[in-house]
Design a protein around this motif. Sequence first.
Motif, mmCIF file in Angstrom:
data_model
loop_
_atom_site.group_PDB
_atom_site.id
_atom_site.type_symbol
_atom_site.label_atom_id
_atom_site.label_comp_id
_atom_site.label_asym_id
_atom_site.label_seq_id
_atom_site.Cartn_x
_atom_site.Cartn_y
_atom_site.Cartn_z
ATOM 1 N N GLN A 113 0.805 -1.222 0.000
ATOM 2 C CA GLN A 113 0.000 0.000 0.000
ATOM 3 C C GLN A 113 0.840 1.275 0.000
ATOM 4 O O GLN A 113 0.295 2.368 0.053
ATOM 5 C CB GLN A 113 -0.917 0.000 1.227
ATOM 6 N N GLU B 282 0.002 4.108 -2.811
ATOM 7 C CA GLU B 282 -1.145 4.974 -2.547
ATOM 8 C C GLU B 282 -0.932 5.849 -1.322
ATOM 9 O O GLU B 282 -1.450 6.968 -1.240
ATOM 10 C CB GLU B 282 -2.444 4.167 -2.412
ATOM 11 N N TYR C 294 -4.304 8.318 -5.703
ATOM 12 C CA TYR C 294 -4.557 7.416 -4.566
ATOM 13 C C TYR C 294 -5.744 6.497 -4.874
ATOM 14 O O TYR C 294 -5.678 5.286 -4.657
ATOM 15 C CB TYR C 294 -4.858 8.228 -3.305
ATOM 16 N N LEU D 112 -4.759 3.823 -7.458
ATOM 17 C CA LEU D 112 -3.826 2.838 -6.914
ATOM 18 C C LEU D 112 -4.497 1.936 -5.886
ATOM 19 O O LEU D 112 -4.172 0.750 -5.767
ATOM 20 C CB LEU D 112 -2.627 3.541 -6.283
ATOM 21 N N ALA D 113 -5.444 2.500 -5.129
ATOM 22 C CA ALA D 113 -6.129 1.730 -4.094
ATOM 23 C C ALA D 113 -7.310 0.934 -4.646
ATOM 24 O O ALA D 113 -7.957 0.198 -3.908
ATOM 25 C CB ALA D 113 -6.606 2.666 -2.981
#
Length: 477
Positions: free
Chosen positions: A81, A84, A163, A166-167
Motif C-alpha cells: 500500500q 497509494e 490514490y 492505486l487503491a
Amino acid sequence: MHSGLVTGAYIGATVLFILALGGLSNQEKAKRAIWFGIAGMAIALLATIFSGGGAIVPIIGLIALGGACGTIVARRVQMTQMPELVAAFHSLVGLAAVFIGLNADIEAQQAAQALRDGAASTLSGGVAMLAHKTPIELSIMRVEVFLGILIGAITFTGSIVAYGKLAGKIQSKALILPGRHAINIAAGLGCLLLGGLYFRCAGIWTVICVALIAGVVGWHLIMAIGGADMPVVISMLNSYSGWAAAATGFTLSNDLLIVTGALVGSSGAILSYIMCRAMNRNFLSVILGGFGARSGPAQAIEGEQVAIDTHGVAAMLDDAESVVLVPGYGMAVAQAQQSVSELVRRLRAKGKQVRFGIHPVAGRLPGHMNVLLAEAKVPYDIVLEMDEINQDLPSTDVAIVIGSNDIVNPAAQDDPHSPIAGMPVLEVWKAKHVLVLKRGQGTGYSGIENPLFYKENARMFYGDARKSLDELLTQVH
C-alpha cells in the motif's frame, strides 16, 4: 533562538537531505540515507519550533498530534500500500500550500488595512513584517501566493485521484473526455486571467477561484492517465508537491522550505524524465496528461492459456540450467518475496544460474521490487535491470513471471494500438519456457490483455503466488 543558529541548523539539515537523496540511489546505502533524512528533518523541526517566538506550545502539540497519526498510519499500512500512501501524502502537501497562500493574502490585507488606519504599531508577527514590505516586495509575494495555490491545488486533487486509482477505489482506465486538451487550455488561461486580476488587487476571491479551477485541472489530468502509467504519475506528483513547497517557502520567507522544496521538485522531475524514457513516453505529454489512451482497436489474441501443476513446474526447473525471475505487483500483494528468496537459494544450491530481471516501473512505485527483494535478503549482484537481462533471455531455459502483466507484455512491441505501445518490456517470451504465476485469467490492474499468456512456450501456474511457491518448495530440494 538566535538567527545565526537557525541559519546554521537549516544549512546542516539541507546537507543531510542532500546526503539522503544521494544515498537512496544505492541499495546498500539506502538504509543509512533514510537516517540522514530523519536527522535532517529533526534538526529542521527543532530550529523552526524555537525560532517561532511565543507559539512554541501549540506548535509542539500539533507536531505531536501529527506524529501520532503518522505512527498509526505507518504501522497499519502494508508494503503493497506504499504507493497509494505516498500519493495521499502528496495531496496533503498540496493542500497545505493552498491554505498557506490564502492565509498570506489575508495577512497582507490586514497589514494594508492597519497602514491605512495608522495602526501599524499594533501589529505583530508575520502581519507586522508584511506592513513593512515595499510595493515591489508585495507584488513578488503575490506571484509566490498565486504559484503556490495553483500548483498546490493541482497536486491536491491529482494526488487524490492517483490514490483512488492505486487503491482500486477509482477505475484505473483512462477517462478521455471530448475536447479534453481544449478544456485544460481554457482552464489554464482562466487561471492566468484570474492571476492578472489578483496582481491588480482585485481581492482574495480571485485566488480562491484559481484554487477551484486548478483543482479541477488536477483531477482531469490524472483521470486521463491509465493505470499502466501510474508509477510515472506518482513521481510527477512528487515533483509537483516539491515545487508547491518551494513556492510556500518563498511566501513564508523560509530558506529551508525553499531549498527542500526545490530538492524534492527537481529530483521528482528528473525521476519522471528517467521513467518516461524507460517507458518510451514523451515527458511533456506526461505533464499534460496526454498519454495512456488507446488510438485504435487492440489486436485480437489467438490461442488459449495452458495451465501447469506443481509437479510440472518442479520438473521444468529440474531440467533448467538458467532461470530468470521477473517479479511484479502480484508478488508484493501475495507477500511472496520470502518464498521467492528460498526458491532462489535452493536452485542456486543445485548449481543453477538464477537471476532477477527488474523493469524500471515494476510494481506501482519506482524501486518497489528492489525493496521487497532486499527485504528478503536476495543478493544484490543477481538483481539486474531490464537492459542488462533482456539480451540473455533468448539463452534462458525458464523465465518465471511472478504477478506481472504490462512489463512482460509483447503487445508493447507488436500492437501499435495498445495503451503501452512503444514501452520497453522484459522479453520473457524469448526464453525456452515461460512460467507465469497468476491468480486467474483476468487482465489485472491495468486492464490490458497480455498475449504472452497464450504463447506456445508459456504455462500458467494459477493461484496465490506465495501459496503456489510454498507448495513448489516441497518438491524442490
